[in-house]
Design an enzyme around this catalytic site. Structure first.
Site, PDB file in Angstrom:
ATOM      1  N   CYS A 133      -1.034  14.036  -4.431  1.00 38.16           N
ATOM      2  CA  CYS A 133      -2.141  15.224  -4.840  1.00 38.16           C
ATOM      3  C   CYS A 133      -3.008  14.758  -5.961  1.00 38.16           C
ATOM      4  O   CYS A 133      -2.498  15.363  -7.137  1.00 38.16           O
ATOM      5  CB  CYS A 133      -1.612  16.501  -4.710  1.00 38.16           C
ATOM      6  N   CYS A 136      -4.200  17.963  -7.749  1.00 37.65           N
ATOM      7  CA  CYS A 136      -3.145  18.756  -8.416  1.00 37.65           C
ATOM      8  C   CYS A 136      -2.727  18.115  -9.849  1.00 37.65           C
ATOM      9  O   CYS A 136      -2.438  18.790 -10.880  1.00 37.65           O
ATOM     10  CB  CYS A 136      -1.741  18.755  -7.648  1.00 37.65           C
ATOM     11  N   ASP A 137      -2.617  16.715  -9.813  1.00 32.31           N
ATOM     12  CA  ASP A 137      -2.126  16.173 -10.998  1.00 32.31           C
ATOM     13  C   ASP A 137      -2.782  15.092 -11.789  1.00 32.31           C
ATOM     14  O   ASP A 137      -2.619  14.518 -12.759  1.00 32.31           O
ATOM     15  CB  ASP A 137      -0.851  15.188 -10.502  1.00 32.31           C
TER      16      ASP A 137
END
Length: 318
Positions: A133, A136-137
């Protein structure tokens, strides 16, 4: 006893909720307690969903769809479904808290899950440089060298997004041409931070506490080479989430839930399926939403016919 239970929380499930609620069916929707909202929660700019000419962020789009479903009366419950008993006129859905919920109809719209490379250390280094992701990261890889594995739209979107943070992004693809749409390909080709590594696959991930590099294997001659990176994003596709219905519903050769023609009807009467869990080909937010519409309408017709049969039986008994 509920009229209808919906399992899932992506565009298909929530759109089914909108239609079912507007039909007065008072649907209960069980969303994941861990990953509610489906894959769009991990997507940045959504530019091809009708009604948003300037585009919209994936999480914002999901929030709007859910708000619309709840506005009409869909009850969203953040709990995981752990077991299903779908035979007979009354369907039983068991959730993580141990409760059994009954309904006359079920819509199964659990979507799909990220596909893994299936190599050693992939899971061990998850969260320590290995990710599925970018949204997300990505922030954690500012000014670092990273790699994205894949050749489809998702991989190109991940790579392009990651250039906002990383100093260098390698795209590793096992063939010499991409599967991504032309517009997504061109964006990646035009980005000076992206470099393509063709005809290659990841043979090994290196690092003790965090990712430090990869061993790549040529898909042409098997030759191996090393690539020093600090992060690896895997974008090689998805698998339908069908584990709950193995041995219960018929599946296709692709592993998706089998439905009748263009309908959402599964092999079990009163059970309908929608979204990526039935779609191995298109897998778009808008097609999932349309599929959720079909499921809700099919379920509405099924419930109406079942009610007529019950009323007729009562009349005959009288």
């Amino acid at each position: 006893m509920h009229q209808i239970i919906i399992i899932g929380s992506g565009p298909a499930a929530l759109t089914a909720g909108i239609y079912a609620a507007r039909a007065g069916l008072e649907p209960v929707l069980f969303a994941s307690s861990v990953e509610p909202g489906g894959e769009l929660m991990n997507t940045t700019d959504v530019e091809n969903f009708p009604g948003f000419p300037e585009g919209i962020q994936g999480p914002e789009l999901m929030e709007k769809i859910q708000a619309q479903a709840e506005r009409f009366g869909t009850k969203v419950v953040y709990d995981d479904v752990t077991a299903l008993d779908l035979e007979g006129d009354v369907k039983r859905v068991t959730t993580g808290d141990g409760r059994v919920h009954e309904a006359h109809a079920v819509i199964f719209a659990t979507g799909s899950a990220y596909r893994k490379l299936g190599i050693p250390d992939e899971d061990r280094l998850s969260g320590h440089g290995v990710s599925w992701c970018a949204t997300c990261d990505g922030f954690f890889f500012r000014d670092k060298t990273i790699a994205v594995v894949g050749g489809g739209d998702s991989a190109m979107e991940e790579a392009t997004f990651l250039t906002r943070f990383a100093s260098k992004v390698y795209v590793i693809h096992r063939r010499d041409e991409l599967k991504a749409s032309k517009i997504m390909q061109q964006r990646a080709f035009d980005n000076e931070k992206i470099e393509f590594v063709w005809n290659s696959e990841v043979a090994a991930i290196h690092g003790e506490n965090e990712v430090t590099g990869l061993t790549l294997r040529s898909t042409v001659d098997g030759a191996e080479s090393e690539l020093g990176i600090e992060g690896l994003f895997i974008a090689i596709g998805n698998d339908p989430r069908t584990h709950l219905v193995h041995g219960i519903l018929d599946l296709t050769e692709e592993g998706t839930v089998a439905v009748e023609g263009r309908s959402s009807r599964t092999s079990v009467p009163g059970v309908f399926a929608a979204g990526d869990v039935v779609d191995p080909t298109y897998r778009q937010a808008i097609t999932a939403a349309g599929s959720g519409t079909v499921a809700a309408l099919d379920a509405e017709h099924y419930l109406a016919a079942a009610a007529e049969r019950r009323n007729a039986a009562v009349a005959v008994g009288v």
